[in-house]
Design an enzyme around this catalytic site. Structure first.
Site, PDB file in Angstrom:
ATOM      1  N   MET A  13       0.848  -1.200   0.000  1.00 34.56           N
ATOM      2  CA  MET A  13       0.000   0.000   0.000  1.00 34.56           C
ATOM      3  C   MET A  13       0.880   1.246   0.000  1.00 34.56           C
ATOM      4  SD  MET A  13      -2.848   1.233   2.786  1.00 34.56           S
ATOM      5  CE  MET A  13      -1.684   1.937   3.947  1.00 34.56           C
ATOM      6  N   GLY A  17      -1.893   8.633   0.953  1.00 41.00           N
ATOM      7  CA  GLY A  17      -3.093   8.634   0.124  1.00 41.00           C
ATOM      8  C   GLY A  17      -3.703  10.025   0.127  1.00 41.00           C
ATOM      9  N   GLY A  19      -6.680  12.257   0.884  1.00 43.85           N
ATOM     10  CA  GLY A  19      -7.934  12.208   1.631  1.00 43.85           C
ATOM     11  C   GLY A  19      -8.984  13.068   0.944  1.00 43.85           C
ATOM     12  N   ASP A  44      -8.116   7.711  -0.465  1.00 40.07           N
ATOM     13  CA  ASP A  44      -8.938   7.250   0.653  1.00 40.07           C
ATOM     14  C   ASP A  44     -10.277   7.969   0.627  1.00 40.07           C
ATOM     15  OD1 ASP A  44      -9.378   6.096   3.471  1.00 40.07           O
ATOM     16  OD2 ASP A  44      -9.729   8.240   3.725  1.00 40.07           O
ATOM     17  N   TYR A  49     -18.856   9.750   2.866  1.00 37.33           N
ATOM     18  CA  TYR A  49     -18.432  11.069   2.365  1.00 37.33           C
ATOM     19  C   TYR A  49     -19.284  11.527   1.174  1.00 37.33           C
ATOM     20  CZ  TYR A  49     -13.948  10.101   4.811  1.00 37.33           C
ATOM     21  OH  TYR A  49     -12.975   9.794   5.713  1.00 37.33           O
ATOM     22  N   LYS A  74     -14.744   3.032   3.031  1.00 32.90           N
ATOM     23  CA  LYS A  74     -15.233   2.625   4.355  1.00 32.90           C
ATOM     24  C   LYS A  74     -16.736   2.349   4.322  1.00 32.90           C
ATOM     25  CE  LYS A  74     -11.960   6.062   6.045  1.00 32.90           C
ATOM     26  NZ  LYS A  74     -12.002   7.055   4.955  1.00 32.90           N
ATOM     27  N   HIS A 107     -16.003   1.939   9.287  1.00 28.59           N
ATOM     28  CA  HIS A 107     -15.737   3.360   9.559  1.00 28.59           C
ATOM     29  C   HIS A 107     -15.672   3.680  11.054  1.00 28.59           C
ATOM     30  CE1 HIS A 107     -16.292   7.450   7.355  1.00 28.59           C
ATOM     31  NE2 HIS A 107     -15.578   7.619   8.449  1.00 28.59           N
TER      32      HIS A 107
END
Ligand code: A2P
Length: 295
Positions: A13, A17, A19, A44, A49, A74, A107
């Site tokens: 990974m 990342g 966000g 991510d 969201y 998530k 989450h």
């Protein structure tokens, strides 16, 4: 560019990342495309969201092959439960426009309904076995949540994504993650939670911290870059959020300098032990009601 971090199941990974929490859906695709052009290879997002579709669009616009980009998302608490979480995967994958998600995490721990949390995690284990996801994990889990889950599941989470910045350094969570072999991933790694509009009133922004400012001046770097370096040198993954092209590039340009031991310790010492975000023991659909729409 640094090497990828190997998760506890061997999946690589990229440690940084982009966000996209609170990124306007209208700005998200552009931010993702900008980040991928700047060298990011990890995004991510979260069902909660409301911008998974735009994340998928930004990735497609980048022209990169699917396997070149690590996608993390998530499952929101209203979708916990075995069948519900399998369906949540389908919703997220469809919105993102992908067959497989690289890292799918819960989450929140939702302690008031921990049976549903465990069932949700069981669904993640099944998705992993079926190859629909490459790694599974959790977010906002405190040590007692990690232990509670460990007693009732067989796969150790690959990642625990938690609030972590110089004013809230989470020593107990980091120790529990290390003990179990879980990678700690920092949300709000540059302390955005201490100055988000509507969240940060009366708080001191980490970006105004004098110690960090002094270290940044010594290196001729920005304060955000110093904080990101601090995380990376301590082995954490980070997901700084920005929709601004200069700041997106700035947050990725953190590989050409190194903090020394004294500087790392000085930043560690800034911990106030007070979280900026919600208490994970109090998040459930009654407090944070949010239905995740069908794809
Ligand atoms: P913007 O999107 O306008 O850049 P965090 O990821 O720690 O929660 O921080 C996110 C917040 O920090 C957002 O408000 C973001 O705003 C801002 N931000 C992101 N990168 C930087 C940076 N390099 N310097 C200052 N502020 C930043």
């Amino acid at each position: 560019m640094t090497d990828p971090i190997l998760l506890n199941n061997g999946v690589p990974m990229p440690p940084i990342g982009l966000g996209v929490f609170q990124s306007d859906p209208g700005e998200t695709a552009q931010a993702v495309e900008t980040a991928l052009a700047a060298g990011y290879r990890h995004i991510d997002t979260a069902a909660g969201y409301g911008n998974e579709r735009e994340v998928g669009e930004g990735i497609r616009r980048s022209g990169l092959d699917r396997e070149q980009v690590f996608i993390e998302t998530k499952v929101w608490v209203s979708d916990y439960g075995y069948e519900e979480t399998i369906h949540a995967f389908e919703k997220s994958a469809t919105k993102l426009g992908v067959e497989q998600i690289d890292l799918l995490i819960l989450h929140q721990p939702m302690p008031q309904h921990f049976d549903r949390t465990v069932e949700a995690y069981r669904a993640l284990e099944q998705l992993l076995a079926d190859g629909r996801v490459r790694a599974i994990g959790v977010s906002n889990f405190m040590p007692h949540h990690l232990d509670g889950l460990g007693e009732r599941s067989s796969i150790v989470p690959a990642v625990n994504q938690v609030e972590l910045h110089p004013y809230f350094t989470q020593p107990a969570v980091r120790a529990a993650d290390a003990r179990l072999g879980v990678l700690t991933q920092a949300w709000s790694p540059i302390g955005g939670i201490t100055f988000y509009p509507g969240w940060g009133e009366g708080r001191k922004s980490v970006l105004d911290d004098e110690t960090i400012a002094a270290i940044a001046a010594e290196h001729g770097r920005t304060r955000a870059q110093v904080m990101l370096r601090w995380h990376l040198q301590q082995g954490r993954s980070v997901i700084p959020k920005s929709t601004n092209p200069e700041r997106i590039a700035e947050n990725f340009d953190v590989f050409g300098f190194e903090l020394d031991e004294e500087q790392l310790r000085a930043i560690d010492a800034l911990d106030r032990g007070v979280r900026g975000g919600p208490d994970p023991d109090e998040v459930d659909p009654s407090t944070w009601g949010l239905e995740i729409p069908e794809a």
